[in-house]
Design a protein around this motif. Structure first.
Motif, PDB file in Angstrom:
ATOM      1  N   ILE A  57      58.234  42.277  49.030  1.00  0.00           N
ATOM      2  CA  ILE A  57      57.116  41.339  49.209  1.00  0.00           C
ATOM      3  C   ILE A  57      55.834  41.924  48.623  1.00  0.00           C
ATOM      4  CG2 ILE A  57      55.628  40.245  50.933  1.00  0.00           C
ATOM      5  CD1 ILE A  57      58.185  39.909  52.651  1.00  0.00           C
ATOM      6  N   ARG A  58      55.602  43.204  48.837  1.00  0.00           N
ATOM      7  CA  ARG A  58      54.409  43.867  48.294  1.00  0.00           C
ATOM      8  C   ARG A  58      54.389  43.775  46.767  1.00  0.00           C
ATOM      9  NH1 ARG A  58      54.692  49.967  48.794  1.00  0.00           N
ATOM     10  NH2 ARG A  58      56.028  49.560  47.010  1.00  0.00           N
ATOM     11  N   ASN A  59      55.542  44.023  46.138  1.00  0.00           N
ATOM     12  CA  ASN A  59      55.607  43.932  44.683  1.00  0.00           C
ATOM     13  C   ASN A  59      55.271  42.525  44.207  1.00  0.00           C
ATOM     14  OD1 ASN A  59      56.303  46.620  44.522  1.00  0.00           O
ATOM     15  ND2 ASN A  59      58.480  46.231  44.335  1.00  0.00           N
ATOM     16  N   SER A  60      55.753  41.539  44.914  1.00  0.00           N
ATOM     17  CA  SER A  60      55.459  40.145  44.583  1.00  0.00           C
ATOM     18  C   SER A  60      53.973  39.847  44.773  1.00  0.00           C
ATOM     19  CB  SER A  60      56.307  39.216  45.455  1.00  0.00           C
ATOM     20  OG  SER A  60      55.975  37.882  45.231  1.00  0.00           O
ATOM     21  N   MET A  61      53.408  40.337  45.874  1.00  0.00           N
ATOM     22  CA  MET A  61      51.982  40.128  46.132  1.00  0.00           C
ATOM     23  C   MET A  61      51.135  40.794  45.053  1.00  0.00           C
ATOM     24  SD  MET A  61      51.921  40.656  50.269  1.00  0.00           S
ATOM     25  CE  MET A  61      50.162  40.373  50.512  1.00  0.00           C
ATOM     26  N   ASP A  62      51.517  42.001  44.654  1.00  0.00           N
ATOM     27  CA  ASP A  62      50.771  42.717  43.620  1.00  0.00           C
ATOM     28  C   ASP A  62      50.838  41.967  42.287  1.00  0.00           C
ATOM     29  OD1 ASP A  62      50.122  44.666  45.449  1.00  0.00           O
ATOM     30  OD2 ASP A  62      51.591  46.121  44.699  1.00  0.00           O
ATOM     31  N   PHE A  63      52.018  41.470  41.933  1.00  0.00           N
ATOM     32  CA  PHE A  63      52.179  40.709  40.696  1.00  0.00           C
ATOM     33  C   PHE A  63      51.310  39.452  40.719  1.00  0.00           C
ATOM     34  CE2 PHE A  63      54.214  37.269  38.347  1.00  0.00           C
ATOM     35  CZ  PHE A  63      54.222  37.810  37.069  1.00  0.00           C
ATOM     36  N   THR A  64      51.359  38.737  41.826  1.00  0.00           N
ATOM     37  CA  THR A  64      50.572  37.513  41.961  1.00  0.00           C
ATOM     38  C   THR A  64      49.080  37.820  41.888  1.00  0.00           C
ATOM     39  OG1 THR A  64      52.306  36.533  43.316  1.00  0.00           O
ATOM     40  CG2 THR A  64      50.141  35.503  43.439  1.00  0.00           C
ATOM     41  N   ASN A  65      48.657  38.907  42.513  1.00  0.00           N
ATOM     42  CA  ASN A  65      47.255  39.299  42.491  1.00  0.00           C
ATOM     43  C   ASN A  65      46.808  39.671  41.075  1.00  0.00           C
ATOM     44  OD1 ASN A  65      44.760  39.855  43.867  1.00  0.00           O
ATOM     45  ND2 ASN A  65      45.184  42.024  43.518  1.00  0.00           N
ATOM     46  N   GLU A  66      47.638  40.420  40.361  1.00  0.00           N
ATOM     47  CA  GLU A  66      47.307  40.786  38.989  1.00  0.00           C
ATOM     48  C   GLU A  66      47.205  39.550  38.095  1.00  0.00           C
ATOM     49  OE1 GLU A  66      46.462  43.705  37.422  1.00  0.00           O
ATOM     50  OE2 GLU A  66      46.256  44.421  39.470  1.00  0.00           O
ATOM     51  N   ARG A  67      48.108  38.613  38.284  1.00  0.00           N
ATOM     52  CA  ARG A  67      48.074  37.371  37.510  1.00  0.00           C
ATOM     53  C   ARG A  67      46.774  36.615  37.804  1.00  0.00           C
ATOM     54  NH1 ARG A  67      53.021  33.588  38.443  1.00  0.00           N
ATOM     55  NH2 ARG A  67      51.922  33.349  40.401  1.00  0.00           N
ATOM     56  N   TYR A  68      46.386  36.582  39.068  1.00  0.00           N
ATOM     57  CA  TYR A  68      45.132  35.924  39.460  1.00  0.00           C
ATOM     58  C   TYR A  68      43.932  36.604  38.796  1.00  0.00           C
ATOM     59  CZ  TYR A  68      41.109  34.841  42.405  1.00  0.00           C
ATOM     60  OH  TYR A  68      39.865  34.488  42.849  1.00  0.00           O
ATOM     61  N   LEU A  69      43.894  37.929  38.833  1.00  0.00           N
ATOM     62  CA  LEU A  69      42.776  38.657  38.244  1.00  0.00           C
ATOM     63  C   LEU A  69      42.692  38.434  36.734  1.00  0.00           C
ATOM     64  CD1 LEU A  69      42.972  42.027  40.201  1.00  0.00           C
ATOM     65  CD2 LEU A  69      41.282  40.201  40.477  1.00  0.00           C
ATOM     66  N   ARG A  70      43.841  38.387  36.060  1.00  0.00           N
ATOM     67  CA  ARG A  70      43.843  38.113  34.621  1.00  0.00           C
ATOM     68  C   ARG A  70      43.306  36.710  34.336  1.00  0.00           C
ATOM     69  NH1 ARG A  70      48.928  40.704  34.866  1.00  0.00           N
ATOM     70  NH2 ARG A  70      49.962  38.672  34.787  1.00  0.00           N
ATOM     71  N   THR A  71      43.688  35.751  35.160  1.00  0.00           N
ATOM     72  CA  THR A  71      43.215  34.380  34.980  1.00  0.00           C
ATOM     73  C   THR A  71      41.704  34.297  35.165  1.00  0.00           C
ATOM     74  OG1 THR A  71      45.326  33.471  35.717  1.00  0.00           O
ATOM     75  CG2 THR A  71      43.428  32.001  35.819  1.00  0.00           C
ATOM     76  N   VAL A  72      41.200  34.946  36.200  1.00  0.00           N
ATOM     77  CA  VAL A  72      39.750  34.947  36.453  1.00  0.00           C
ATOM     78  C   VAL A  72      39.029  35.601  35.278  1.00  0.00           C
ATOM     79  CG1 VAL A  72      37.943  35.961  37.912  1.00  0.00           C
ATOM     80  CG2 VAL A  72      39.930  34.869  38.957  1.00  0.00           C
ATOM     81  N   GLU A  73      39.567  36.704  34.791  1.00  0.00           N
ATOM     82  CA  GLU A  73      38.933  37.402  33.672  1.00  0.00           C
ATOM     83  C   GLU A  73      38.919  36.524  32.422  1.00  0.00           C
ATOM     84  OE1 GLU A  73      40.024  41.183  30.902  1.00  0.00           O
ATOM     85  OE2 GLU A  73      40.200  41.458  33.073  1.00  0.00           O
ATOM     86  N   ARG A  74      40.038  35.874  32.126  1.00  0.00           N
ATOM     87  CA  ARG A  74      40.110  34.992  30.951  1.00  0.00           C
ATOM     88  C   ARG A  74      39.108  33.855  31.063  1.00  0.00           C
ATOM     89  NH1 ARG A  74      45.623  35.123  31.304  1.00  0.00           N
ATOM     90  NH2 ARG A  74      45.639  33.052  32.213  1.00  0.00           N
ATOM     91  N   ARG A  75      39.058  33.243  32.215  1.00  0.00           N
ATOM     92  CA  ARG A  75      38.137  32.118  32.407  1.00  0.00           C
ATOM     93  C   ARG A  75      36.685  32.584  32.302  1.00  0.00           C
ATOM     94  NH1 ARG A  75      41.104  28.884  37.328  1.00  0.00           N
ATOM     95  NH2 ARG A  75      42.834  28.142  36.073  1.00  0.00           N
TER      96      ARG A  75
END
Length: 79
Positions: A57-75
């Protein structure tokens, strides 16, 4: 990795089968650990089953969080 405290997290349903294999006390321990981790704390986990499930679950949460941060950075860069 860049961990941030979030107000929410995603728990995918593909973990349901693994969680149901835990006894009720390990399920409770797992839930406490997931919430602690989401709050930026280091969870304490004693049960082996809870620990193994938490790692997934932690690995999944970390992946989802990284994806979110990349999206925020791109936007932010496009704005």
């Amino acid at each position: 990795m860049n961990r941030i405290k979030r107000d929410s997290f995603v728990l995918f349903t593909n973990m349901r089968e693994a969680i149901l294999q835990l006894d009720e006390s390990e399920q409770a321990e797992l839930l406490r650990a997931v919430y602690a981790y989401a709050a930026g704390e280091e969870p304490e986990i004693e049960g082996r089953g809870a620990l193994l499930t938490f790692v997934a679950i932690r690995n999944s949460m970390d992946f989802t969080n990284e994806r979110y941060l990349r999206t925020v950075e791109r936007r932010g860069k496009k704005a």
